[in-house]
Design an enzyme around this catalytic site. Structure first.
Site, PDB file in Angstrom:
ATOM      1  CG  ASP A 124      -0.388  -0.225   2.510  1.00  0.00           C
ATOM      2  OD1 ASP A 124       0.829  -0.454   2.595  1.00  0.00           O
ATOM      3  OD2 ASP A 124      -1.139  -0.195   3.504  1.00  0.00           O
ATOM      4  CB  CYS A 125       4.119   2.150   1.528  1.00  0.00           C
ATOM      5  SG  CYS A 125       3.647   2.042   3.261  1.00  0.00           S
TER       6      CYS A 125
END
Length: 770
Positions: free
Chosen positions: A484-485
């Site tokens: 997700d980063c």
């Protein structure tokens, strides 16, 4: 006074960086820093926190904010606005509140382009660090008097009214954290009856009233054994020979979730060594203070599976206990004697090889704090005077954070995560002419923080996945890819790539974007969901072997709704801007991900959140991903169910509020073969609203097309956000909002700025206003 330093590597010869320390944030104490008025302001913040600590448990993270705002001479020049009871929100009012929030948040940006903040909350992080430095003899060197003072402040600040400490700052007391924090206070110099408000005697009473330290969970038993306060024979078997197992076996290190793998790697080394620190007079005293019977009379094998009910989140099946006992009975007597002890020696060498590999490829930061301390201690046990241990010491400042509630140990840091979300919020404001320099610095930070290479050597044999092209949770030096980063970092870069370079800086090369795409595509599972760090797919039954009583679903990698949503959002935008690159694979990814959302949606219309609290968090993410994929309220049943779920929970003041108990509320029926689990939404006590959760829900409903159906719930939510804004443009700190491992909550202080700002920007853009 304490001062936060940015992108500073210092002069330590044992520290090195891949990008000149961009994203690094470390604290130093300077006795000459600050004028009397500033010091008085810091003391006032500390006193205010102490007086209100049982009303708002997380700190407001004020010390660095006060420093930055003074250094930048920030003054809020945009007038404050309020919306009266029967008054409509106008476009001008929404814009004014949004601009105030954007200007305040921009003033908090660091010189290298990221937004600093603590990333803490758990109360079992700091004590092992103190214990490790006590064992190695470096405590007073690394943490002189001012550090010890602030560490004790933190421990006092988060002691519960019953005398114990919880798993995190809002949790009920448990044996694990109460024992660890009690020991920490004693090591830091407090006597048996010392500490603020009789902290030690109250803590010891809680321990003894709940059965004594023998009922501490597995991780605690290991730390007590290291200190000489428990015996290794009372611990579950953690043989280092595990790292010799071939890859074709169902139970093998590569099949474990990376976080747990890297906890048990150094722990198994210390277990295999049966390492026990020298027994000091303090340890002899603690043996008397922590146990309900004489230390030498304790039957250690009998208490191996004993765990206090306050700590028992994940009860173990009888068959699991039999497995661990069998491993001990049938391996340990042989592996500690000739000739089989040669195998133990080989296993210890291989385990240490893996530890050194992880250390080197994370620049001695390691994947997170629990692993960091264990790896550091293992290096010291191997060679107390070696460079490996010295390199570990050099990176300890990366984990230390100072707030008005004292010094805490961070999980590591959320620099990239906070910065990418913050930039998306600022970009949604469409205030380029006002905050252009902020966007340029943020873009530069993202550019310099992308991971440029895979782990060294034959990384797959060391159980590592590709990471080239990813973004980490924290900084580039740490080196661990996170889906997700990577997705949020990629999306920011894509959004900035279509803006004038003279305002936001030059674009990132296409090949680097393609590397990020490769990371995301590599992490999708067969069911369409995306994992966080490494590909999932290991057999679910292995979770039954999870030795931890505190954490569930942590033995193997999982798929996550939030990570999947972030990936969809980024891939849809990438496909629009770069339609020729891996088009079919991306389309297949999105189709499967949408199906995953539909498959894992709960009957009430919500999704379970793993990284935030909880159903509101994941439901916002899912609606965001579905909207990006082109799904609408009218075309998608999942969207309709989710919108209805959120609308039913709106409170009288227009907001939403969800307790961390949602993450762990459950009914269990455990037999030899069956474990049934249900979870439910739990509101905050007193049906209070939480501004961060209100912002998530407001954006989720906007994604569902609520403005077209009935905008009244959106107006009510926006009104609460606007009227809750502080005079300077900040928002008040409320309950903790982040989550991890189902039971462990994480504090993200920047969330109170990022999400209300983002929600107001989306509201202003997407909802028709007079």
């Amino acid at each position: 006074m304490w001062k936060l330093k940015i992108a500073d590597g210092g002069n330590n010869p044992y520290i090195y960086s891949t990008n000149n320390f961009v994203g690094r944030q470390i604290w130093e104490f300077d006795p000459d820093y600050g004028i009397p008025e500033e010091r008085a302001e810091v003391e006032a913040a500390r006193e205010n926190y102490w007086k209100n600590r049982f009303q708002v448990r997380p700190s407001s993270d004020l010390l660095w904010r006060m420093q930055f705002l003074k250094e930048k001479r920030f003054e809020q020049t945009i007038r404050q606005v309020k919306v009266e009871n029967e008054e409509e929100i106008t476009y001008e009012t929404a814009t004014t509140a949004m601009r105030r929030a954007a200007h305040f948040f921009s003033a908090l940006q660091a010189s290298d382009g990221h937004w600093p903040a603590e990333n803490a909350g758990p109360l079992f992080l700091l004590p092992p660090l103190v214990m490790c430095l006590y064992v190695t003899g470096h405590l007073e060197t690394v943490f002189p008097e001012e550090y010890s003072k602030e560490m004790l402040r933190f421990i006092y600040s988060h002691q519960n009214e019953d005398g114990g400490w919880g798993l995190h700052v809002e949790a009920h007391s448990n044996m694990y954290c109460t024992v660890l924090n009690y020991i920490c206070m004693r090591i830091l110099g407090e006597g048996p009856d010392g500490g603020k408000d009789n902290a030690c005697s109250r803590g010891r009473k809680w321990i003894l009233d709940h059965g004594g330290a023998v009922s501490i969970p597995t991780w605690g038993k290991a730390w007590l054994s290291i200190l000489g306060l428990f015996d290794w024979t009372g611990c579950k078997s953690m043989p280092p020979e595990f790292w010799l197992l071939p890859s074709f076996l169902p139970l093998q290190p590569a099949k474990m979730w990376c976080y747990f793998r890297l906890v048990y790697m150094p722990m198994s080394y210390l277990y295999g060594k049966r390492f026990v620190a020298p027994i000091s007079p303090l340890i002899i005293q603690l043996r008397e203070e922590l146990h309900t019977q004489p230390y030498n009379e304790i039957n250690w094998k009998k208490v191996r599976h004993l765990c206090a009910k306050e700590d028992l989140y994940f009860p173990h099946l009888l068959i699991q206990d039999l497995v661990w006992d069998s491993i001990y009975i049938f391996t340990e007597p042989f592996l500690t004697r000739w000739p089989f002890n040669k195998l133990r020696k080989k296993a210890l060498e291989i385990t240490m090889k893996h530890i050194h590999y992880e250390d080197e490829n994370s620049r001695y930061i390691d994947i997170a704090c629990v692993e960091k301390v264990l790896c550091m201690l293992a290096c010291w046990v191997e060679d107390p005077y070696g460079d490996y241990f010295k390199k570990h010491l050099a990176r300890l400042p990366d984990y230390i954070w100072v707030g008005e509630d004292g010094i805490k140990m961070q999980t590591f840091g959320s620099q990239l995560w906070d910065t990418s979300l913050g930039l998306e919020a600022l970009l949604a404001c469409k205030l380029t002419d006002e905050i252009g320099p902020t966007l340029m610095k943020g873009h530069d930070y993202l550019n310099k923080s992308q991971v440029s290479d895979n782990p060294s050597g034959d990384f797959r044999s060391m159980y590592r996945h590709i990471c080239k092209g990813s973004w980490t949770f924290s900084d580039q030096d740490q080196g661990w890819q996170v889906s997700d980063c990577t997705a949020e970092g990629l999306k920011c870069c894509l959004l900035l790539s279509v803006m004038p370079p003279e305002i936001v800086g030059g674009t990132i090369e296409h090949e680097r974007l393609y590397d990020a795409i490769n990371i995301l595509l590599s992490l999708q599972s067969k069911n369409g969901g995306i994992s966080a760090w490494e590909p999932a797919g290991t057999s679910k039954w292995l979770e039954l072997l999870n030795p931890s009583e505190l954490f569930e679903d942590v033995f193997i990698e999982q798929q996550y709704v939030e990570c999947t949503a972030s990936a969809i959002d980024a891939l849809v935008l990438f496909k629009k801007l770069h339609p020729g690159h891996r088009k079919q694979e991306i389309e297949d990814f999105i189709r499967k991900a949408v199906q995953y959302f539909e498959d894992v949606q709960r009957p009430d219309g919500s999704w379970y959140g793993n990284w935030g609290i909880c159903f509101t968090y994941a439901t916002w993410f899912a609606l965001r991903g579905l909207a990006a994929a082109g799904k609408t309220y009218h075309s998608c049943l999942a969207v309709r169910k989710a919108a209805n779920f959120l609308l039913k929970l709106q409170l009288d003041d227009g907001g939403w509020g969800e307790s961390y108990l949602s993450c762990l509320a459950k009914k269990k029926k455990v037999t030899l073969s069956l474990c049934l689990v249900t979870q439910k939404f739990t509101p905050l006590e007193g049906n209070r609203s939480n501004l961060v959760q209100t912002a998530w829900t407001l954006m989720g409903l906007i994604h569902s097309g609520q403005a077209e159906r009935d905008p009244k719930p959106l107006h009510r939510a926006a009104k609460l956000l606007i009227n809750s804004q502080n005079e300077d443009g900040d928002f008040p700190q409320q309950e903790i909002a982040g989550a991890s491992l189902r039971t462990c909550m994480i504090h993200y202080p920047n969330y109170r700025n990022i999400y209300p700002l983002w929600a107001l920007a989306e509201y202003r853009q997407q909802v028709p206003l007079p």
